[in-house]
Motif scaffolding. Sequence first.
Motif, mmCIF file in Angstrom:
data_model
loop_
_atom_site.group_PDB
_atom_site.id
_atom_site.type_symbol
_atom_site.label_atom_id
_atom_site.label_comp_id
_atom_site.label_asym_id
_atom_site.label_seq_id
_atom_site.Cartn_x
_atom_site.Cartn_y
_atom_site.Cartn_z
ATOM 1 N N ALA A 171 34.125 29.782 -3.262
ATOM 2 C CA ALA A 171 33.246 28.635 -3.633
ATOM 3 C C ALA A 171 32.516 28.203 -2.301
ATOM 4 C CB ALA A 171 34.009 27.800 -4.691
ATOM 5 N N LYS B 226 28.865 28.521 -4.762
ATOM 6 C CA LYS B 226 28.979 28.659 -5.975
ATOM 7 C C LYS B 226 29.641 29.885 -6.630
ATOM 8 C CE LYS B 226 24.680 31.231 -6.323
ATOM 9 N NZ LYS B 226 23.606 31.945 -7.196
ATOM 10 N N HIS C 3 33.008 26.361 -12.667
ATOM 11 C CA HIS C 3 31.596 27.021 -11.974
ATOM 12 C C HIS C 3 30.694 27.423 -12.889
ATOM 13 C CE1 HIS C 3 33.582 26.188 -7.834
ATOM 14 N NE2 HIS C 3 34.787 26.722 -8.609
#
Length: 252
Positions: free
Chosen positions: A70, A75, A120
């Motif tokens: 991340a 992401k 996420h």
Amino acid sequence: MTTRCAIVTGAASGIGLSIAQGLAAEGHDVVIGDLNEENGRDAAEQIGGSFVKVDLSEREACRNLVSAAAERYGKIDILINNGGFQYVSPLEDFPEDTWDTMLRVMLTAPFLLTRYVWPHLKRQRWGRIVNIASIHGLIASPNKVGYISAKHGLLGLTKTAALEGGGFGITVNALCPAYVRTPLVEGQIAAQAKTHKIAAEQVIEEIMLKPAAIKKIIEPDEIADLVLFLCSDRGRSVTGSCWTVDCGWTAQ
Ligand SMILES: NC(=O)c1ccc[n+]([C@@H]2O[C@H](COP(=O)([O-])OP(=O)(O)OC[C@H]3O[C@@H](n4cnc5c(N)ncnc54)[C@H](O)[C@@H]3O)[C@@H](O)[C@H]2O)c1
């Protein structure tokens, strides 16, 4: 095409490596998480991705893999739970420590990684998780109790996560391959040849492929192709499924 960030465990070798190569070839950012630092780094360099050393049997290492991905790419979109190993022994002699490690690597780590990537995927309302199980997630054979128990459990995790992810654009599927040509299987062929005192070709033809309708060992890129489909938008309605890629093994 949207560039996705994909974590692939056990991608220093075999099926995972082929999946990582396939995802990278489609333009995605790939993070390889593996115990094997030398091969993992080489693989990451070869595909233009990243490598994180991880022992999947350790909870903190799993957490670190997700946060490193991340942090690096901002992401996470795709998780491929692939890392694993085989151990063959009759149940009554099966080492208890090996049982613990097998379940940690092949069942607990996929659960933890799913849990850690979940926020996420949920936030962006798009996610793909593919768990590399085995035909031994569906059927049993003697002397592989740790592996078979972990892989059966992985199918349960797959179906539960699929039900919970459906409302958030997250799909979760499992693949159940028969024998795939990788170092894991090469080791099994050599071990069986020694046990039965026969040639490697005889092990393949007379023992390994006996229950299969199509008499062939599967190539890693055949598994990768299916993973790529499931990770694409073409796979958007496929979730909670367990795909056999087994040359007809479990049809009987
Ligand atoms: N090869 C087959 O016939 C076959 C069939 C069905 C399912 N599978 C499954 O596919 C997956 C990949 O198997 P493969 O055949 O490519 O094996 P492989 O041995 O080529 O690769 C496995 C990878 O997992 C990594 N790994 C093992 N333990 C780890 C740990 N504790 N932490 C981090 N990484 C670890 C290894 O370093 C290796 O890079 C496994 O889950 C296996 O059960 C393989």
